[in-house]
Structures are given as C-alpha cells and as structure tokens.
Design a protein around this motif. Structure first.
Motif, PDB file in Angstrom:
ATOM      1  N   GLY A  23       0.816  -1.217   0.000  1.00  0.00           N
ATOM      2  CA  GLY A  23       0.000   0.000   0.000  1.00  0.00           C
ATOM      3  C   GLY A  23       0.847   1.263   0.000  1.00  0.00           C
ATOM      4  N   THR A  24       1.940   1.246   0.783  1.00  0.00           N
ATOM      5  CA  THR A  24       2.841   2.393   0.830  1.00  0.00           C
ATOM      6  C   THR A  24       3.492   2.634  -0.528  1.00  0.00           C
ATOM      7  OG1 THR A  24       3.324   2.075   3.180  1.00  0.00           O
ATOM      8  CG2 THR A  24       4.938   3.322   1.906  1.00  0.00           C
ATOM      9  N   ALA A  58       4.107   5.608  -5.555  1.00  0.00           N
ATOM     10  CA  ALA A  58       4.139   5.559  -7.019  1.00  0.00           C
ATOM     11  C   ALA A  58       3.085   6.475  -7.636  1.00  0.00           C
ATOM     12  CB  ALA A  58       3.942   4.124  -7.498  1.00  0.00           C
ATOM     13  N   GLU A  59       1.938   6.573  -6.972  1.00  0.00           N
ATOM     14  CA  GLU A  59       0.843   7.398  -7.501  1.00  0.00           C
ATOM     15  C   GLU A  59       0.982   8.873  -7.119  1.00  0.00           C
ATOM     16  OE1 GLU A  59      -2.536   5.437  -5.882  1.00  0.00           O
ATOM     17  OE2 GLU A  59      -2.260   3.625  -7.108  1.00  0.00           O
ATOM     18  N   GLY A  60       1.961   9.169  -6.267  1.00  0.00           N
ATOM     19  CA  GLY A  60       2.197  10.550  -5.873  1.00  0.00           C
ATOM     20  C   GLY A  60       1.187  11.107  -4.897  1.00  0.00           C
ATOM     21  N   LEU A  68       8.505   5.565   3.785  1.00  0.00           N
ATOM     22  CA  LEU A  68       9.541   4.604   3.377  1.00  0.00           C
ATOM     23  C   LEU A  68      10.154   3.915   4.593  1.00  0.00           C
ATOM     24  CD1 LEU A  68      11.384   6.486   0.494  1.00  0.00           C
ATOM     25  CD2 LEU A  68      10.147   4.323   0.306  1.00  0.00           C
ATOM     26  N   ASN A  69      10.422   4.681   5.645  1.00  0.00           N
ATOM     27  CA  ASN A  69      10.987   4.095   6.866  1.00  0.00           C
ATOM     28  C   ASN A  69      10.008   3.124   7.520  1.00  0.00           C
ATOM     29  OD1 ASN A  69      13.471   5.391   6.743  1.00  0.00           O
ATOM     30  ND2 ASN A  69      12.765   7.177   7.886  1.00  0.00           N
ATOM     31  N   ALA A  70       8.727   3.485   7.491  1.00  0.00           N
ATOM     32  CA  ALA A  70       7.705   2.597   8.057  1.00  0.00           C
ATOM     33  C   ALA A  70       7.629   1.304   7.254  1.00  0.00           C
ATOM     34  CB  ALA A  70       6.345   3.291   8.059  1.00  0.00           C
ATOM     35  N   ALA A  71       7.702   1.422   5.909  1.00  0.00           N
ATOM     36  CA  ALA A  71       7.665   0.229   5.055  1.00  0.00           C
ATOM     37  C   ALA A  71       8.873  -0.663   5.314  1.00  0.00           C
ATOM     38  CB  ALA A  71       7.610   0.646   3.585  1.00  0.00           C
ATOM     39  N   ARG A  72      10.033  -0.039   5.512  1.00  0.00           N
ATOM     40  CA  ARG A  72      11.239  -0.817   5.801  1.00  0.00           C
ATOM     41  C   ARG A  72      11.095  -1.565   7.130  1.00  0.00           C
ATOM     42  NH1 ARG A  72      16.052  -1.333   8.170  1.00  0.00           N
ATOM     43  NH2 ARG A  72      17.837  -1.919   6.872  1.00  0.00           N
ATOM     44  N   ALA A  73      10.525  -0.892   8.126  1.00  0.00           N
ATOM     45  CA  ALA A  73      10.315  -1.531   9.432  1.00  0.00           C
ATOM     46  C   ALA A  73       9.373  -2.728   9.301  1.00  0.00           C
ATOM     47  CB  ALA A  73       9.749  -0.518  10.426  1.00  0.00           C
ATOM     48  N   GLN A  74       8.337  -2.589   8.453  1.00  0.00           N
ATOM     49  CA  GLN A  74       7.409  -3.703   8.237  1.00  0.00           C
ATOM     50  C   GLN A  74       8.102  -4.881   7.566  1.00  0.00           C
ATOM     51  OE1 GLN A  74       4.460  -1.206   6.207  1.00  0.00           O
ATOM     52  NE2 GLN A  74       2.939  -1.827   7.716  1.00  0.00           N
ATOM     53  N   LEU A  75       8.986  -4.586   6.610  1.00  0.00           N
ATOM     54  CA  LEU A  75       9.748  -5.660   5.962  1.00  0.00           C
ATOM     55  C   LEU A  75      10.677  -6.347   6.951  1.00  0.00           C
ATOM     56  CD1 LEU A  75      10.658  -4.107   2.487  1.00  0.00           C
ATOM     57  CD2 LEU A  75       9.079  -5.990   2.937  1.00  0.00           C
ATOM     58  N   GLU A  76      11.307  -5.565   7.832  1.00  0.00           N
ATOM     59  CA  GLU A  76      12.189  -6.144   8.842  1.00  0.00           C
ATOM     60  C   GLU A  76      11.417  -7.077   9.767  1.00  0.00           C
ATOM     61  OE1 GLU A  76      15.316  -6.141   9.200  1.00  0.00           O
ATOM     62  OE2 GLU A  76      16.135  -4.432   8.095  1.00  0.00           O
TER      63      GLU A  76
END
Length: 243
Positions: free
Chosen positions: A36-37, A42-44, A56-64
C-alpha cells in the motif's frame, strides 16, 4: 496406549496448523502495508519529502518484521535458522542493541514508545552469534511495541555482572494489559500466547518467546521474565562472555 499416541499426533498436527495459519497472517499483514505504501508513493498521493521518507521508513520496518518472522520459522525448522555452529564472532553489546532497536523506530513513534539504551558508551563485548542475538532482541522489542503502554519508554541496560562473569541485558517497560500470573510460567512455550497479548492482537504465531529462550539457552545463557505492579515487565538475558 495406541489411542493416546494418536491423540498426541493429532494435537501436534493441530498445533502445527495453528502456528502456520498465525504465521501467514502475521507476514501477510505487514506485506500488504508495504504494498500500500509503495502504491501511494508511485501514484504521488504522499505529499512532502518528510512524509515520503516517513512512509519509506515505516515500510522498511514492516519488511524487517517479516524477515524476523521468517527467521523464527527457519530457526524452528532448521534448528539454528541456517547459522553455522562455528560462526561465532565478537558482539559489541551496545551496537547490536541499537541496531535491533532502530528497526522499530517508526512503529515506536506512532505509539509514542521509545527504546532507550541507558549506557551506550561502555563497549561490553561477548563472543557468539550476532544474527541470533539480534533476533532475540528484535523479538522482545517487537513485543514491547505491540503490547506496550502508549507513551511509556522501553529501557535497556547492558553490563557485565561481576558475581557471575556473565553479560547482562535487562529490558524493561510497561504492558498495556498486565500479564496474568498464571500465564507467566507458560510464556516461552511453543505456540503459547498470553491473555494480555490476545487482548491487543487477536492472532500471533506463538513462536517469538519460545525461540528467544531456545537461542539464549543454546548459547549457554538464560532468559527469564518478571512482572510487577501496574503492568511492569522485565526481561533479563544472561550470556557467557564466550559461548
């Protein structure tokens, strides 16, 4: 006797299926969040450089978090999660604690829960498996972010205990829902989740604390948990200087 054995096999099979279902649920949710992030970026639809960086940092934390879950499953399946017995290196305790805590920085901000290392300057070291120690810390920090009381920090202390010659890592915080004394002795059992955890997150793998305990014990140490009044929680990790 045969009936008892069949019943035990069925119980193990049901436990395996429950663990798998919970594991899939826990991995899919953060991955959906990452997807979703990325769509929003991508859609701006996310305006401002600061907000984009936060996302982006939140998405990275979710991947971790997903990586930690997968490592938990790998550890359970392979015994050591692919880490070789002889892959031991020097571990600088403040460094490994800070690295593990940084992964939860964004999630912590949303819940106003900071992870603070009290002594960053004393470079205490041990010899062991850095990946496994990091995995233990990440599992514990993840629990505090998920189940901790909003606005209350998590404090981490690290030192060498003179009386035992062991390295000590103490992690304390406050749970949003006090841990039931009846559950305390069961925490760390494969597949077990306490009543307080279920009040906050309905499903979970029940793998995290079991694996934490197993990793620490296999490196010659110990892990125990204490609870106090008003939801106070303390994890005490003891590790030999060389394992």
């Amino acid at each position: 006797m045969e009936g008892v054995l069949i019943n035990e096999v069925e119980q193990e099979k049901n436990l395996d299926l429950t663990l798998l279902a919970n594991f899939v649920h826990q991995v899919v949710n953060p991955l959906n969040g990452v997807a979703g992030t990325l769509d929003n970026l991508a859609e701006g639809t996310v305006e401002g450089e600061e907000r984009r960086l936060q996302r982006l940092n939140a998405a990275r934390a979710q991947l971790e978090q997903c990586i930690t879950l997968i490592r938990n499953l790998a550890f359970l399946a392979q015994g050591r999660g692919g880490v070789a017995d002889d892959d031991r290196r020097k571990i600088v305790l403040p460094q490994v604690i800070i690295e593990s805590a940084m992964i939860f920085q964004e999630d912590g901000k949303t819940k106003k829960i900071e992870i603070n290392l009290l002594d960053r300057s004393t470079q205490n070291t041990i010899t062991g498996h850095p990946e496994l120690i990091r995995q233990v810390l990440m599992n514990i920090f993840d629990n505090f972010i998920k189940y901790g009381k909003i606005g209350h920090p998590v404090e981490v202390d690290q030192r060498i205990q003179k009386s035992s010659g062991m390295a000590l890592i103490e992690i304390k915080g406050i749970s949003a829902h006090p841990i039931d004394q009846e559950d305390l002795g069961k925490i760390g059992t494969l597949g077990f989740r306490g009543k307080n955890a279920k009040k906050v997150v309905a499903s979970g793998s029940g793998l995290g604390m079991y694996i934490c305990k197993k990793i620490i014990e296999e490196q010659g140490g110990s892990l125990h948990m204490e609870v106090g009044v008003q939801g106070k929680v303390l994890f005490v990790i003891k590790l030999p200087l060389q394992s």
